[in-house]
Design a protein around this motif. Sequence first.
Motif, mmCIF file in Angstrom:
data_model
loop_
_atom_site.group_PDB
_atom_site.id
_atom_site.type_symbol
_atom_site.label_atom_id
_atom_site.label_comp_id
_atom_site.label_asym_id
_atom_site.label_seq_id
_atom_site.Cartn_x
_atom_site.Cartn_y
_atom_site.Cartn_z
ATOM 1 N N SER A 50 -0.062 6.760 -7.062
ATOM 2 C CA SER A 50 -1.123 7.491 -7.234
ATOM 3 C C SER A 50 -0.724 9.055 -6.836
ATOM 4 O O SER A 50 -1.124 9.587 -7.867
ATOM 5 C CB SER A 50 -1.782 7.230 -6.320
ATOM 6 O OG SER A 50 -1.851 5.682 -6.657
ATOM 7 N N LEU A 51 0.037 9.005 -5.957
ATOM 8 C CA LEU A 51 0.081 10.964 -5.834
ATOM 9 C C LEU A 51 0.791 11.294 -6.743
ATOM 10 O O LEU A 51 0.417 12.499 -7.044
ATOM 11 C CB LEU A 51 0.446 10.931 -4.610
ATOM 12 C CG LEU A 51 -0.680 10.294 -2.981
ATOM 13 C CD1 LEU A 51 -0.295 10.637 -1.953
ATOM 14 C CD2 LEU A 51 -1.797 11.606 -2.975
ATOM 15 N N TRP A 59 7.206 7.344 4.493
ATOM 16 C CA TRP A 59 6.070 7.381 3.994
ATOM 17 C C TRP A 59 5.380 8.172 3.623
ATOM 18 O O TRP A 59 4.876 8.477 2.960
ATOM 19 C CB TRP A 59 5.650 5.534 4.359
ATOM 20 C CG TRP A 59 4.500 5.790 2.527
ATOM 21 C CD1 TRP A 59 3.766 5.677 2.080
ATOM 22 C CD2 TRP A 59 3.421 4.666 3.933
ATOM 23 N NE1 TRP A 59 2.878 5.508 1.795
ATOM 24 C CE2 TRP A 59 2.355 4.875 2.530
ATOM 25 C CE3 TRP A 59 3.386 4.984 5.312
ATOM 26 C CZ2 TRP A 59 0.590 4.944 3.600
ATOM 27 C CZ3 TRP A 59 1.198 4.415 5.667
ATOM 28 C CH2 TRP A 59 0.454 4.672 4.261
ATOM 29 N N ILE A 103 0.207 14.972 -1.122
ATOM 30 C CA ILE A 103 -1.010 15.626 -1.086
ATOM 31 C C ILE A 103 -0.868 16.909 -0.521
ATOM 32 O O ILE A 103 -1.841 18.337 -1.071
ATOM 33 C CB ILE A 103 -1.486 14.552 0.541
ATOM 34 C CG1 ILE A 103 -1.977 13.721 0.223
ATOM 35 C CG2 ILE A 103 -2.872 15.614 0.691
ATOM 36 C CD1 ILE A 103 -2.487 12.660 1.868
ATOM 37 N N ASP A 135 4.044 11.236 1.742
ATOM 38 C CA ASP A 135 2.911 11.364 1.341
ATOM 39 C C ASP A 135 1.955 12.411 1.754
ATOM 40 O O ASP A 135 1.492 13.012 0.835
ATOM 41 C CB ASP A 135 1.864 10.216 1.981
ATOM 42 C CG ASP A 135 2.002 8.822 0.904
ATOM 43 O OD1 ASP A 135 1.749 8.824 0.191
ATOM 44 O OD2 ASP A 135 0.629 7.968 1.943
ATOM 45 N N ILE A 172 0.577 -1.057 -0.061
ATOM 46 C CA ILE A 172 -0.089 -0.259 -0.055
ATOM 47 C C ILE A 172 0.974 1.714 0.116
ATOM 48 O O ILE A 172 0.360 2.468 -0.140
ATOM 49 C CB ILE A 172 -0.877 0.149 1.025
ATOM 50 C CG1 ILE A 172 -1.891 0.908 1.268
ATOM 51 C CG2 ILE A 172 -0.543 0.058 2.772
ATOM 52 C CD1 ILE A 172 -2.909 0.954 0.065
ATOM 53 N N LYS A 173 2.008 1.191 0.498
ATOM 54 C CA LYS A 173 2.893 2.453 0.592
ATOM 55 C C LYS A 173 2.808 2.744 -0.931
ATOM 56 O O LYS A 173 2.922 3.807 -0.985
ATOM 57 C CB LYS A 173 4.255 2.074 1.491
ATOM 58 C CG LYS A 173 3.911 2.061 2.891
ATOM 59 C CD LYS A 173 4.881 1.333 3.680
ATOM 60 C CE LYS A 173 5.904 0.295 3.248
ATOM 61 N NZ LYS A 173 5.147 -0.655 3.890
ATOM 62 N N THR A 186 1.844 2.801 -3.810
ATOM 63 C CA THR A 186 0.519 2.285 -4.250
ATOM 64 C C THR A 186 0.080 4.270 -3.787
ATOM 65 O O THR A 186 0.212 4.517 -4.744
ATOM 66 C CB THR A 186 -0.185 1.050 -4.145
ATOM 67 O OG1 THR A 186 -0.155 0.040 -4.316
ATOM 68 C CG2 THR A 186 -2.342 2.017 -4.481
ATOM 69 N N THR A 187 0.161 4.202 -3.003
ATOM 70 C CA THR A 187 -0.245 5.318 -3.036
ATOM 71 C C THR A 187 0.661 6.548 -3.542
ATOM 72 O O THR A 187 0.281 7.374 -4.099
ATOM 73 C CB THR A 187 -0.532 5.649 -0.801
ATOM 74 O OG1 THR A 187 0.749 5.425 -0.406
ATOM 75 C CG2 THR A 187 -1.535 5.138 -0.675
#
Length: 107
Positions: free
Chosen positions: A20-21, A80, A88, A84, A13-14, A16-17
């Motif tokens: 995506s970001l 991470w 964001i 993120d 998930i790390k 992936t985020t």
Amino acid sequence: MNIGAFAAVVDGIKLTTLGSLILANFALGVILAIKRKEFQWSYLYHFIDSDVLGLIGGYYILGFTALFRPEIIPAVWAAWAAIDLKLIVDLKDKIKAFGLPTDFEEK
């Protein structure tokens, strides 16, 4: 070196985020630059150099180091989260530049 352990520390998930970001930032940045008529190819190089290679590269190096020093695995998670958060905030700024409202406006 145990590649499975490395993947467990930095992947999932790390990654992936982060991916995506980064893609969202890239797309909005290009659209915003075209809208403002400020698009330059050198900006793409800067984005790849600073955001993609700088952030993800550093994250992977930290994750690789954690294979040999397991006590720094919490630092990998913190890195991470910090990356993120930075991405964001960058997205929020780009959305605001389009003139769209954000739910976390400064008051």
